[in-house]
Design a protein around this motif. Structure first.
Motif, PDB file in Angstrom:
ATOM      1  N   ALA A   1       0.830  -1.210   0.000  1.00 61.12           N
ATOM      2  CA  ALA A   1       0.000   0.000   0.000  1.00 61.12           C
ATOM      3  C   ALA A   1       0.862   1.256   0.000  1.00 61.12           C
ATOM      4  CB  ALA A   1      -0.935  -0.017   1.208  1.00 61.12           C
ATOM      5  N   ARG A   2       1.985   1.202   0.698  1.00 62.07           N
ATOM      6  CA  ARG A   2       2.883   2.349   0.697  1.00 62.07           C
ATOM      7  C   ARG A   2       3.465   2.596  -0.696  1.00 62.07           C
ATOM      8  NH1 ARG A   2       6.261   1.779   6.426  1.00 62.07           N
ATOM      9  NH2 ARG A   2       5.233   3.539   7.455  1.00 62.07           N
ATOM     10  N   ARG A   3       3.788   1.508  -1.390  1.00 61.65           N
ATOM     11  CA  ARG A   3       4.291   1.683  -2.762  1.00 61.65           C
ATOM     12  C   ARG A   3       3.224   2.343  -3.634  1.00 61.65           C
ATOM     13  NH1 ARG A   3       6.549  -3.465  -1.719  1.00 61.65           N
ATOM     14  NH2 ARG A   3       4.807  -4.511  -2.775  1.00 61.65           N
ATOM     15  N   ASP A   4       1.987   1.886  -3.504  1.00 61.16           N
ATOM     16  CA  ASP A   4       0.902   2.489  -4.283  1.00 61.16           C
ATOM     17  C   ASP A   4       0.635   3.928  -3.838  1.00 61.16           C
ATOM     18  OD1 ASP A   4       0.441   0.259  -5.868  1.00 61.16           O
ATOM     19  OD2 ASP A   4      -1.045  -0.596  -4.508  1.00 61.16           O
ATOM     20  N   ALA A   5       0.782   4.181  -2.532  1.00 58.06           N
ATOM     21  CA  ALA A   5       0.495   5.522  -2.014  1.00 58.06           C
ATOM     22  C   ALA A   5       1.407   6.575  -2.638  1.00 58.06           C
ATOM     23  CB  ALA A   5       0.640   5.538  -0.497  1.00 58.06           C
ATOM     24  N   GLY A   6       2.588   6.147  -3.086  1.00 54.65           N
ATOM     25  CA  GLY A   6       3.489   7.081  -3.735  1.00 54.65           C
ATOM     26  C   GLY A   6       2.932   7.644  -5.029  1.00 54.65           C
ATOM     27  N   HIS A   7       1.912   6.984  -5.581  1.00 54.14           N
ATOM     28  CA  HIS A   7       1.298   7.464  -6.822  1.00 54.14           C
ATOM     29  C   HIS A   7       0.115   8.398  -6.566  1.00 54.14           C
ATOM     30  CE1 HIS A   7       3.595   4.510  -9.130  1.00 54.14           C
ATOM     31  NE2 HIS A   7       3.172   3.567  -8.318  1.00 54.14           N
ATOM     32  N   TRP A   8      -0.190   8.683  -5.277  1.00 55.75           N
ATOM     33  CA  TRP A   8      -1.455   9.343  -4.973  1.00 55.75           C
ATOM     34  C   TRP A   8      -1.293  10.571  -4.095  1.00 55.75           C
ATOM     35  CZ3 TRP A   8      -6.151   8.059  -6.995  1.00 55.75           C
ATOM     36  CH2 TRP A   8      -6.183   6.882  -7.749  1.00 55.75           C
ATOM     37  N   THR A   9      -2.170  11.547  -4.363  1.00 49.75           N
ATOM     38  CA  THR A   9      -2.352  12.686  -3.465  1.00 49.75           C
ATOM     39  C   THR A   9      -3.601  12.431  -2.631  1.00 49.75           C
ATOM     40  OG1 THR A   9      -3.768  13.880  -5.036  1.00 49.75           O
ATOM     41  CG2 THR A   9      -1.371  14.249  -5.189  1.00 49.75           C
ATOM     42  N   ALA A  10      -3.751  13.196  -1.572  1.00 57.97           N
ATOM     43  CA  ALA A  10      -4.950  13.057  -0.740  1.00 57.97           C
ATOM     44  C   ALA A  10      -6.204  13.368  -1.554  1.00 57.97           C
ATOM     45  CB  ALA A  10      -4.848  13.983   0.466  1.00 57.97           C
ATOM     46  N   GLU A  11      -6.106  14.368  -2.427  1.00 62.42           N
ATOM     47  CA  GLU A  11      -7.254  14.734  -3.259  1.00 62.42           C
ATOM     48  C   GLU A  11      -7.604  13.623  -4.245  1.00 62.42           C
ATOM     49  OE1 GLU A  11      -5.369  18.148  -1.500  1.00 62.42           O
ATOM     50  OE2 GLU A  11      -4.564  16.578  -2.815  1.00 62.42           O
ATOM     51  N   GLY A  12      -6.568  12.992  -4.808  1.00 65.80           N
ATOM     52  CA  GLY A  12      -6.814  11.897  -5.737  1.00 65.80           C
ATOM     53  C   GLY A  12      -7.478  10.713  -5.061  1.00 65.80           C
ATOM     54  N   LEU A  13      -7.053  10.398  -3.833  1.00 63.93           N
ATOM     55  CA  LEU A  13      -7.678   9.308  -3.099  1.00 63.93           C
ATOM     56  C   LEU A  13      -9.136   9.611  -2.791  1.00 63.93           C
ATOM     57  CD1 LEU A  13      -4.870   8.256  -0.592  1.00 63.93           C
ATOM     58  CD2 LEU A  13      -5.926   6.812  -2.342  1.00 63.93           C
ATOM     59  N   ALA A  14      -9.414  10.853  -2.426  1.00 62.19           N
ATOM     60  CA  ALA A  14     -10.796  11.233  -2.148  1.00 62.19           C
ATOM     61  C   ALA A  14     -11.668  11.039  -3.388  1.00 62.19           C
ATOM     62  CB  ALA A  14     -10.860  12.684  -1.668  1.00 62.19           C
ATOM     63  N   ALA A  15     -11.131  11.422  -4.551  1.00 58.86           N
ATOM     64  CA  ALA A  15     -11.880  11.246  -5.798  1.00 58.86           C
ATOM     65  C   ALA A  15     -12.085   9.768  -6.110  1.00 58.86           C
ATOM     66  CB  ALA A  15     -11.148  11.944  -6.944  1.00 58.86           C
ATOM     67  N   ALA A  16     -11.062   8.948  -5.856  1.00 55.11           N
ATOM     68  CA  ALA A  16     -11.167   7.515  -6.116  1.00 55.11           C
ATOM     69  C   ALA A  16     -12.213   6.869  -5.219  1.00 55.11           C
ATOM     70  CB  ALA A  16      -9.804   6.851  -5.906  1.00 55.11           C
ATOM     71  N   ILE A  17     -12.213   7.274  -3.943  1.00 58.70           N
ATOM     72  CA  ILE A  17     -13.194   6.728  -3.008  1.00 58.70           C
ATOM     73  C   ILE A  17     -14.609   7.098  -3.435  1.00 58.70           C
ATOM     74  CG2 ILE A  17     -14.047   6.914  -0.635  1.00 58.70           C
ATOM     75  CD1 ILE A  17     -11.081   7.181   0.225  1.00 58.70           C
ATOM     76  N   GLN A  18     -14.802   8.323  -3.884  1.00 54.11           N
ATOM     77  CA  GLN A  18     -16.117   8.760  -4.362  1.00 54.11           C
ATOM     78  C   GLN A  18     -16.532   7.970  -5.601  1.00 54.11           C
ATOM     79  OE1 GLN A  18     -18.335  10.830  -3.024  1.00 54.11           O
ATOM     80  NE2 GLN A  18     -19.750  10.445  -4.731  1.00 54.11           N
ATOM     81  N   ALA A  19     -15.590   7.769  -6.519  1.00 56.85           N
ATOM     82  CA  ALA A  19     -15.902   7.025  -7.745  1.00 56.85           C
ATOM     83  C   ALA A  19     -16.284   5.583  -7.426  1.00 56.85           C
ATOM     84  CB  ALA A  19     -14.696   7.053  -8.690  1.00 56.85           C
TER      85      ALA A  19
END
Length: 331
Positions: free
Chosen positions: A281-299
Motif C-alpha cells: 500500500a505504501r508503494r501504491d500511495a506514492g502514486h497518490w495525493t490526498a485529493e486523488g484518493l478522495a476522488a477515487a473513493i467517491q468514484a
C-alpha cells in the motif's frame, strides 16, 4: 488427572500434545480436522494397533464413554473422538465430567466443541484440569491467511515469495480447506521458489485473482494494463461486483497508510493489515495525493451502487471507475 499428566493449555493445532484428554474448540472444521489427523499420526507412530472409536455427543447414551474406554481383550491403546460437544446431551455432560476425574489408562479422549457456552461446566472442568485446548478458529484476516500459507510452505521445506503469498490468498483465500489444497498443489507441481507467475498459472482464472490484477494495475496508475485486464475479465463473464470490491479494498489500504508513520510491523498491528500489505500500500500511495484518493473513493462508492442495480449498464460503470482511478494515479 495427576499433576504429571497436566500439559499446558493453549496447544498448537499443528502439533497437538499427547495427553489423556484433548479439547478441540472452535468453529473451523478444517483446523480441527488437521489437529485430529496429527494426533492420530502421533498415536499410531507409538502403536499401529491403535483402536479408534467415534462418539456423537448430541445423540449420546449414558454409560457409552465408560464402556468404550474400558480395556479391550488385547489391551490395544485407544483413541476416542467425541464430536458435537456444542450440542451435547445431558448424559454426555455427566459422563464426561465423571471420566475427567479418572481417565482410563492407554486411552486418549478428544473432545470437539464448535464454540459457544453449551457444556460450560465441562469446559470449566477441562480448564481447571489443565487439559490442552486447541483453538480451531476461522482465519478471517488476510494477515492470518498469509501466515497460514507461509507456514504450509515452511513445513514442506519450500519457499514462496511475498507477492505469490498475496496472490494466492487473493485467489483462493475465502475457504481455508481450498487454500490448503492450493498450497499442496503448488508444492507438489512446482520446483524451487514459488512466485506469482506460478500462482497465476494455476489460479489466475479465478474471479478473485482477476480482480486482484485489475486493482493492482489501477492503483499503480497503469491504465492500459488495468483496462485490458478488466475488459478480458468482463468478456469472459466475470461479475463486476467483486471487481469493485477488490478496488475498494485496495483504495482503503492506500488511504490508511497514506499519511501514516511507523514501521510496517507496527502499522500492520495498528491498521489490521499484514506487514507486506502495508509495504504494498505504501508503494501504491506514492502514486497518490490526498485529493486523488478522495476522488477515487467517491468514484468507487458510485460504482458500487451502480453495479448493484442503480445503473442500467453496470459494466460501463466499473470500467469508468477503473479508468478514473488508473488515470488519477501519478506514474
Amino acid at each position: 488427572m495427576t499433576p504429571a499428566a497436566r500439559p499446558s493449555a493453549g496447544a498448537d493445532w499443528r502439533d497437538v500434545p499427547l495427553a489423556p484428554v484433548v479439547l478441540l474448540f472452535g468453529p473451523e472444521e478444517f483446523i480441527a480436522s488437521r489437529a485430529l489427523d496429527g494426533l492420530r499420526r502421533k498415536l499410531r507412530d507409538q502403536n499401529q494397533e491403535l483402536e479408534i472409536t467415534t462418539l456423537d455427543a448430541a445423540t449420546y447414551s449414558a454409560g457409552t464413554l465408560g464402556m468404550v474406554a474400558s480395556p479391550s481383550l488385547f489391551s490395544e491403546p485407544k483413541l476416542i473422538e467425541a464430536s458435537n460437544l456444542s450440542s451435547m446431551s445431558d448424559d454426555f455432560l455427566a459422563d464426561a465430567l465423571a471420566y475427567l476425574s479418572d481417565p482410563a489408562p492407554d486411552v486418549t479422549l478428544t473432545l470437539m466443541h464448535g464454540g459457544g457456552t453449551r457444556g460450560k461446566r465441562l469446559l470449566d472442568a477441562l480448564k481447571a484440569a489443565g487439559v490442552p485446548r486447541v483453538d480451531c478458529l476461522a482465519l478471517k484476516k488476510d494477515q492470518e491467511k498469509s501466515a497460514f500459507v507461509t507456514a504450509e510452505f515452511q513445513l514442506a521445506r519450500r519457499r514462496i515469495d511475498a507477492q505469490a503469498v498475496r496472490a494466492l490468498v487473493a485467489a483462493v483465500g475465502a475457504n481455508l480447506s481450498e487454500l490448503a489444497a492450493a498450497c499442496q498443489q503448488l508444492i507438489a507441481d512446482t520446483t524451487g521458489m514459488v512466485d506469482s507467475d506460478a500462482v497465476d498459472k494455476y489460479y489466475g482464472g479465478r474471479v478473485e485473482a482477476t480482480a486482484f490484477r485489475v486493482a493492482d494495475a489501477a492503483l499503480a496508475g497503469n491504465a492500459p494494463v488495468a483496462l485490458s485486464s478488466l475488459r478480458h475479465a468482463l468478456a469472459t463473464g466475470v461479475d463486476p461486483v467483486p471487481l469493485v470490491a477488490a478496488l475498494a479494498m485496495k483504495v482503503r489500504q492506500v488511504a490508511k497508510v497514506h499519511s501514516a508513520r511507523g514501521s510496517s510491523a507496527q502499522l500492520g498491528r495498528d491498521l489490521g493489515m499484514a506487514p507486506w500489505q502495508v509495504d504494498a500500500a505504501r508503494r501504491d500511495a506514492g502514486h497518490w495525493t490526498a485529493e486523488g484518493l478522495a476522488a477515487a473513493i467517491q468514484a468507487l462508492a458510485e460504482a458500487d451502487a451502480q453495479v448493484k442495480g442503480a445503473a442500467r449498464d453496470p459494466l460501463y460503470a466499473v470500467e469508468r471507475a477503473v479508468t478514473l482511478i488508473a488515470t488519477s494515479a501519478r506514474r
